[in-house]
Write an enzyme that holds these catalytic residues in place. Structure first.
Site, PDB file in Angstrom:
ATOM      1  N   CYS A  21      -9.227  -6.693   1.304  1.00 27.02           N
ATOM      2  CA  CYS A  21      -9.360  -5.301   1.716  1.00 27.02           C
ATOM      3  C   CYS A  21     -10.763  -4.788   1.433  1.00 27.02           C
ATOM      4  CB  CYS A  21      -8.336  -4.437   0.997  1.00 27.02           C
ATOM      5  SG  CYS A  21      -6.755  -5.235   0.864  1.00 27.02           S
ATOM      6  N   THR A  66      13.245   4.841  10.918  1.00 31.86           N
ATOM      7  CA  THR A  66      14.161   3.722  11.166  1.00 31.86           C
ATOM      8  C   THR A  66      13.630   2.452  10.521  1.00 31.86           C
ATOM      9  OG1 THR A  66      14.767   4.764  13.241  1.00 31.86           O
ATOM     10  CG2 THR A  66      15.317   2.422  13.011  1.00 31.86           C
ATOM     11  N   ASN A 121      -5.036  -9.476  -7.907  1.00 36.91           N
ATOM     12  CA  ASN A 121      -5.250 -10.140  -6.623  1.00 36.91           C
ATOM     13  C   ASN A 121      -6.609 -10.806  -6.569  1.00 36.91           C
ATOM     14  OD1 ASN A 121      -5.742  -7.213  -6.741  1.00 36.91           O
ATOM     15  ND2 ASN A 121      -6.729  -7.480  -4.761  1.00 36.91           N
ATOM     16  N   THR A 181       0.847  -1.202   0.000  1.00 34.37           N
ATOM     17  CA  THR A 181       0.000   0.000   0.000  1.00 34.37           C
ATOM     18  C   THR A 181       0.883   1.253   0.000  1.00 34.37           C
ATOM     19  OG1 THR A 181      -1.709  -1.203   1.189  1.00 34.37           O
ATOM     20  CG2 THR A 181      -1.850   1.196   1.242  1.00 34.37           C
ATOM     21  N   SER A 203       5.106  -6.776  -1.971  1.00 35.14           N
ATOM     22  CA  SER A 203       4.562  -6.941  -0.622  1.00 35.14           C
ATOM     23  C   SER A 203       5.126  -8.224  -0.031  1.00 35.14           C
ATOM     24  CB  SER A 203       3.032  -7.032  -0.688  1.00 35.14           C
ATOM     25  OG  SER A 203       2.517  -7.357   0.580  1.00 35.14           O
TER      26      SER A 203
HETATM   27  N1  PLP Z   1      -1.566  -4.462  -4.087  1.00 33.02           N
HETATM   28  C1  PLP Z   1      -2.100  -5.658  -4.347  1.00 33.02           C
HETATM   29  C2  PLP Z   1      -2.183  -6.142  -5.764  1.00 33.02           C
HETATM   30  C3  PLP Z   1      -2.564  -6.453  -3.297  1.00 33.02           C
HETATM   31  O1  PLP Z   1      -3.103  -7.651  -3.560  1.00 33.02           O
HETATM   32  C4  PLP Z   1      -2.490  -5.959  -1.973  1.00 33.02           C
HETATM   33  C5  PLP Z   1      -3.069  -6.715  -0.847  1.00 33.02           C
HETATM   34  O2  PLP Z   1      -4.180  -7.209  -0.923  1.00 33.02           O
HETATM   35  C6  PLP Z   1      -1.906  -4.702  -1.753  1.00 33.02           C
HETATM   36  C7  PLP Z   1      -1.467  -3.982  -2.838  1.00 33.02           C
HETATM   37  C8  PLP Z   1      -1.726  -4.160  -0.363  1.00 33.02           C
HETATM   38  O3  PLP Z   1      -0.642  -4.857   0.228  1.00 33.02           O
HETATM   39  P1  PLP Z   1      -0.106  -4.591   1.699  1.00 33.02           P
HETATM   40  O4  PLP Z   1      -0.974  -5.378   2.605  1.00 33.02           O
HETATM   41  O5  PLP Z   1       1.320  -5.096   1.691  1.00 33.02           O
HETATM   42  O6  PLP Z   1      -0.158  -3.128   1.957  1.00 33.02           O
END
Ligand code: PLP
Length: 380
Positions: A324, A236, A153, A72, A198
């Protein structure tokens, strides 16, 4: 007690034992990586080794790598940090992206739009594939960044990002969070300027990620307060998490060929079992050009959220659309953009697994799924 089956690896994958072991030894490093003393230097050495490991594993030797708190933050840094850099220099204000990005890209895109940027979101076809020519054509009208994810995703569709980058006259950012360890990922071969990673999607710890930045692509920091990470991400560094993340990237990349063929075999088995036992189910994920570990499946007339709850009670972790988005009642923007109705989108469940999943798990999943759907029908 019912054995739990974890079919939600696109939300978060289990921590790999080798990543956990690497983190455990790094936890002994008490120094701040910015301190000049021996303890600080040891911590600095650990994160620099981790940086080289990730860059080498993803064929990105010449790129800069900025550690972040996850994908994110990396997506925000790519979109908003790039916007800051170009606004300072030339005043260009145009972003091209796709309609099926994660909200970590679509959110910053909306923020830019609110501040006067023009943002174009190119729609995919019914399989979730965005046409590389259409994207490049949209970018040719003065874009300063094009953002196109490497793999979805939600439905698992893989985009031809190399073709997009070859045609786009602007730097390309690609969110590769779901790709590493599942499909080949080479920063150099993709030709992108920015790439998001990620840790917890590939078996590393949660709360860490990275943005890879080609050296000719300017990005500005979003936060103030320190010089860490080339001044692009003050604060940090989380040493043990970074070390665990790097180990996970290295192992996932080394083991990818074997792991992805195992995952693909499970996918083929699931498709077959679903076709035989639940003929009404429609698999949304395309058979070709998709992640080997993801099946998005629509069950006509069924409430996907209720099904996910029933599956949980039956010992199966799955999800509706992306994790999410699971808290909201809105149908998935990805499925809508793919031309599915709101009703079909609400009837869709995502199954995602790892290489440790076996054929018995696949069989067991479909049996429990069948039971959940039958009891729902009886109740109706
Ligand atoms: N981008 C994609 C394609 C994802 O699948 C996700 C998580 O569902 C994210 C970003 C967000 O990842 P993070 O949890 O590491 O912030």
């Amino acid at each position: 007690m019912t054995r739990r089956l974890y079919f939600d690896q696109n939300a978060s994958a289990p921590l790999r034992p080798d990543a956990a072991a690497a983190m455990k030894s790094a936890e002994a490093l008490c120094g701040n990586p910015s301190s000049v003393h021996a303890e600080g230097r040891a911590a600095r050495a650990a994160i620099e080794t981790a940086r080289s490991t990730v860059l080498r594993s993803l064929d990105a030797a010449d790129a800069r790598l900025v550690w972040t708190s996850g994908a994110t933050e990396a997506d925000n840094l790519a979109i908003l940090g790039r916007a800051r850099a170009v606004e300072t220099r030339s005043g260009e204000r145009r972003l091209v992206t796709t309609a099926i990005e994660h909200s970590a890209v679509l959110g910053p895109a909306r923020r830019l739009e609110a501040s006067g940027w023009s943002v174009e979101r190119v729609a995919p076809d019914r399989e979730g594939r965005v046409d590389a020519r259409a994207l490049a054509e949209a970018a040719s009208r003065g874009a300063s960044l094009l953002s196109c994810m490497l793999a979805s995703n939600e439905v698992g569709t893989v985009q031809d990002v190399a073709a997009v980058a070859a045609r786009a006259g602007a730097p390309v950012h690609s969110d590769a969070s779901q790709a590493v360890g599942r499909i080949p990922v080479s920063f150099r071969a993709l030709g992108v300027g920015l790439m998001t990673l990620s840790s917890h999607k590939l078996g590393g710890p949660r709360g860490v990620g990275a943005l890879l930045i080609r050296r000719d692509v300017d990005v500005e920091a979003l936060f103030e307060g320190g010089e860490q990470e080339h001044g692009l991400r003050p604060g940090t560094e989380s040493v043990a998490a970074i070390v665990g993340f790097a180990k996970a990237v290295e192992s996932a990349s080394t083991e990818r060929i074997v792991a992805s063929s195992k995952m693909a075999a499970i996918g083929a088995r699931l498709r077959k079992l679903l076709g035989e036992r639940l003929p009404d189910a429609e698999v949304v994920t395309p058979t070709m050009g998709a992640l080997p570990n993801t099946l998005s499946v629509s069950f006509p007339g069924v409430d996907g959220r209720a099904l996910v709850v029933a599956l949980d009670i039956a010992g199966i972790a799955a999800s509706v659309g992306s994790a999410c988005a699971s808290g909201s009642v809105e149908p998935s923007h990805v499925l809508l953009a793919m031309g599915r109705s709101a009703q079909a989108a609400r009837a869709t469940v995502r199954l995602s697994w790892g290489a440790e999943c076996d054929m018995n798990d696949a069989e067991e999943l479909v049996q429990r799924l069948q039971r959940c759907l039958e009891s729902r029908v009886k109740e109706a």
